[in-house]
Motif scaffolding. Structure first.
Motif, mmCIF file in Angstrom:
data_model
loop_
_atom_site.group_PDB
_atom_site.id
_atom_site.type_symbol
_atom_site.label_atom_id
_atom_site.label_comp_id
_atom_site.label_asym_id
_atom_site.label_seq_id
_atom_site.Cartn_x
_atom_site.Cartn_y
_atom_site.Cartn_z
ATOM 1 N N CYS A 142 2.284 0.228 0.373
ATOM 2 C CA CYS A 142 0.891 0.286 -0.067
ATOM 3 C C CYS A 142 0.774 -0.128 -1.530
ATOM 4 N N CYS B 201 -1.235 3.359 -3.545
ATOM 5 C CA CYS B 201 -0.564 4.606 -3.932
ATOM 6 C C CYS B 201 0.928 4.378 -4.172
ATOM 7 N N CYS C 264 -3.269 2.108 4.614
ATOM 8 C CA CYS C 264 -2.250 3.094 4.265
ATOM 9 C C CYS C 264 -2.699 4.438 4.792
ATOM 10 N N CYS D 110 -2.843 7.299 1.665
ATOM 11 C CA CYS D 110 -3.967 7.425 0.720
ATOM 12 C C CYS D 110 -5.304 7.004 1.334
HETATM 13 ZN ZN LIG Z 1 -1.465 4.198 -0.042
#
Ligand SMILES: [Zn+2]
Ligand SMILES: [Zn+2]
Length: 252
Positions: free
Chosen positions: A176, A179, A203, A206
């Motif tokens: 990701c 994050c 993701c 997050c």
């Molecule tokens: Zn993420």
């Protein structure tokens, strides 16, 4: 390792897209014409900062924006004085939007047209991207958030593309971008068959997502239009998140 895949369902937008494209295309032609004539002049007035963002959009020369904006207004047969545009620009800086939808579109196109000159200048100077992984999705030139990644041929190296200034920078291939999670099991790639070569990378840690264009499958000439054209994918992803991710995160 096989990436997790999922399906998205987008809804058809009864001819609105075609109308929007016709409007966009006319404005874009005028922007291109303006750039051919005026790029060299405005390039000489720009200065890049020492660190990213090298030229934030609010620091672009307002006179260049108004010059191009006025051309687009003339094309649309809208009569308005430069000083009225200057007031609108100042309000925009203060986040007060006073424009109607069509004026706002012409303004955004003017902003893009000028930002592209800054992006090109940054390319020519070979400026480095930010080394802060937290800020990797923000354009190092204009400072705008990017949600568009491209896998470039031939190896599929991943870059971010800024639709505001056209600048591109390398990012990591796995995980990701928001994050920083590198757990590939938590990344899910959603696609809709009506948009081949494009996936939405979500993701599950997050709950954020970006659009990923596989440049080995799909050749894109105008990334701004491509991003607009495929907005149904963003809406469908939001819906997917509400149904899958947000619900399950409330339960825990
Ligand atoms: Zn993420
Ligand atoms: Zn940018």
């Amino acid at each position: 390792m096989v990436a997790k895949k999922g399906k998205l369902i987008t809804t058809e937008g009864d001819g609105i897209l075609e109308q929007t494209f016709q409007k966009y295309r006319l404005l874009k032609q005028e922007v291109d014409k303006w750039q051919q004539e005026r790029k060299t002049y405005w390039l000489n007035t720009l200065n890049l900062a020492d660190n990213p963002p090298y030229l934030p959009i609010l620091d672009l020369p307002s006179e260049a924006i108004i010059e191009l904006w006025q051309r687009l207004n003339t094309l649309a047969k809208v009569e308005i004085s430069d000083s009225e545009l200057r007031i609108m620009w100042e309000k925009f800086i203060k986040s007060e939007n006073v424009m109607d939808a069509d004026m706002s579109t012409r303004f955004q196109m003017a902003l893009n047209g000028v930002a592209h000159i800054a992006g090109e200048m940054a390319y020519q100077k070979g400026v480095p991207a930010s080394d802060d992984p937290q800020g990797i999705t923000f354009c190092p030139v204009c400072g705008e958030a990017s949600t568009l990644a491209v896998l470039t041929p031939p190896t599929g190296k991943r870059i971010m593309h800024c639709t505001m200034c056209d600048f591109e920078w390398s990012v990591k291939r796995v995980g990701c971008l928001y994050c920083g999670s590198e757990d590939s099991k938590q990344q899910i790639f959603l696609k809709d068959e009506t948009f081949p070569g494009i996936e939405m990378a979500v993701c599950q840690i997050c709950g954020q997502y970006f659009k990923e264009i596989d440049g080995r499958e799909l050749t894109v000439r105008d990334y701004l239009w491509e991003d607009l054209r495929t907005l149904p994918l963003n809406y469908a992803t939001e819906l997917w998140l509400t149904e899958h991710w947000k619900k399950s995160n409330q339960i825990h």
